[in-house]
Structures are given as structure tokens and as C-alpha cells.
Scaffold this motif. Structure first.
Motif, short mmCIF file in Angstrom:
data_model
loop_
_atom_site.label_atom_id
_atom_site.label_comp_id
_atom_site.label_asym_id
_atom_site.label_seq_id
_atom_site.Cartn_x
_atom_site.Cartn_y
_atom_site.Cartn_z
N SER A 1 0.83 -1.21 0.00
CA SER A 1 0.00 0.00 0.00
C SER A 1 0.87 1.26 0.00
O SER A 1 0.58 2.21 -0.72
N ALA A 2 1.91 1.27 0.82
CA ALA A 2 2.79 2.44 0.90
C ALA A 2 3.53 2.66 -0.42
O ALA A 2 3.62 3.79 -0.91
N ALA A 3 4.07 1.59 -0.98
CA ALA A 3 4.80 1.72 -2.25
C ALA A 3 3.86 2.17 -3.37
O ALA A 3 4.21 3.04 -4.18
N TYR B 1 3.95 5.60 -5.66
CA TYR B 1 3.94 5.50 -7.14
C TYR B 1 2.80 6.33 -7.72
O TYR B 1 2.98 7.12 -8.63
N GLU B 2 1.60 6.11 -7.18
CA GLU B 2 0.42 6.80 -7.71
C GLU B 2 0.54 8.31 -7.51
O GLU B 2 0.13 9.09 -8.37
N LEU C 1 9.96 3.85 -9.44
CA LEU C 1 9.79 5.17 -8.82
C LEU C 1 10.94 6.10 -9.18
O LEU C 1 10.80 7.31 -9.09
N THR C 2 12.06 5.55 -9.61
CA THR C 2 13.20 6.39 -10.00
C THR C 2 13.06 6.92 -11.43
O THR C 2 13.83 7.79 -11.83
N ASN C 3 12.09 6.40 -12.19
CA ASN C 3 11.89 6.86 -13.57
C ASN C 3 11.33 8.27 -13.60
O ASN C 3 10.60 8.68 -12.71
N ASP C 4 11.65 8.99 -14.67
CA ASP C 4 10.95 10.26 -14.88
C ASP C 4 9.61 9.92 -15.53
O ASP C 4 9.42 8.80 -16.03
N PRO C 5 8.64 10.82 -15.50
CA PRO C 5 7.29 10.50 -15.99
C PRO C 5 7.25 9.98 -17.43
O PRO C 5 6.48 9.06 -17.72
#
Length: 182
Positions: free
Chosen positions: A100-102, A106-107, A138-142
Motif C-alpha cells: 500500500s505504501a509503495a 507511485y500513484e 519510482l526512479t523513472n521520470d514520468p
């Protein structure tokens, strides 16, 4: 139904193949089945308009081609309908909290649900695979993440179609019938 008849035996009707049923289904029914695999109207339209398919491999190839052509709006539509993959039975509460936290992180960063295809991942490794995927992505840019998410959606659509048509036509590949990623 086409009867099968062997000399000395009564004719036994055979059920139409799953793919034949899909190929001959009204557009609305085919569209609904496809939307259960990927919630993009454009993708479902493109796949359904090219019916009939001679075999499941051709259907899966058409699915891939249509998924590669998703516009950013089509991708947003499909991502909006996705949800976090379910945890395996017996997952402990700390795993639910970590997931849930991860997912919330992300969201918050990308504005849509995390999607990942778990095809070929043993159920005992699914949780670790999902958590590792969220953390690394999560390290990716959008923009990079949009490309990765689009690829995962394409793989999910193909996996879901293969699960629905497993045993039809000449395609023997497909998952065990479960629909991971939902």
C-alpha cells in the motif's frame, strides 16, 4: 455445431471453438471481452475490427500491434482502469502495508495505478517482484515511466487474451488461467 462422425459410431456434435465464437460474435460482445483484457476503447476497436482471426497467434499479434499504437490519451484511459496486483493468499499484514505504501508513492508521482505483468513469475515470488518493480520504477521520470507502463499494459492485454483463448486455435502458450495484475 458440426457433427463428428466415425464409422460405426453415432455422430457427436462438437462445440464451436472459442476463437470461432469470438470471430462471429456481435461487435458489442467482442468489444466487451476485449475491454476485460485492456480498458482502452481504441485498442478494443482496432482488435475487433480485424476479425476474423485464423488462429490465436494472429489475435495476439493484432493485440500487440494495437497496443503499440496507444496514444497518451488511450494509455491514460487504460491505466485509469487498472488496479494494483493482488497479493498471494496468506500474505502477511506487513506485506499489505508495504504494498500500500509503495503503491501510494507511485500513484502520487505518476498519477495512475502501478501496472506490472506477472506472467511467468511464480506465485511465491509475486509480492517481491511487484515491490521491487514499484521501487525501481519510482526512479523513472514520468516520460520513461509512461513507456514502461505502456509495455506492461501491452503484456497484460496479451496475457489476458491468451488466458481467455487458451486451447483455441493453434496457440498453446498462455498462463494458468489466472489473471494477474487485476
Amino acid at each position: 455445431m458440426t457433427p463428428t462422425h466415425l464409422p460405426g459410431r453415432p455422430a457427436i456434435p462438437t462445440l464451436p471453438a472459442v476463437l470461432d465464437t469470438f470471430n462471429s460474435a456481435p461487435v458489442e460482445e467482442a468489444h466487451k471481452l476485449l475491454l476485460d483484457c485492456l480498458r482502452s476503447h481504441r485498442w478494443a476497436d482496432r482488435v475487433s475490427v480485424h476479425r476474423p482471426y485464423p488462429d490465436v497467434a494472429s489475435l495476439l499479434a493484432a493485440s500487440d500491434e494495437a497496443a503499440y499504437d496507444l496514444s497518451p490519451g488511450d494509455l491514460a484511459e487504460a491505466l485509469a482502469a487498472e488496479s494494483l496486483p493482488t497479493l498471494p493468499d496468506g500474505a502477511y499484514s506487513a506485506a499489505h502495508m508495504a504494498m500500500s505504501a509503495a503503491h501510494a508513492a507511485y500513484e502520487s508521482k505518476f498519477g495512475h495505478a502501478f501496472v506490472i505483468c506477472l506472467d511467468g513469475v511464480p506465485p511465491t515470488e509475486a509480492l517481491d517482484h511487484v515491490l521491487e518493480g514499484i521501487r525501481s520504477r519510482l526512479t523513472n521520470d514520468p516520460e520513461d515511466e509512461r513507456v514502461v507502463a505502456a509495455e506492461e499494459l501491452r503484456r497484460l492485454a496479451k496475457q489476458r487474451l491468451a488466458a481467455r483463448f487458451r486451447g483455441a486455435g493453434s496457440c498453446a502458450a498462455g498462463p494458468d488461467g489466472a489473471v494477474p495484475g487485476r
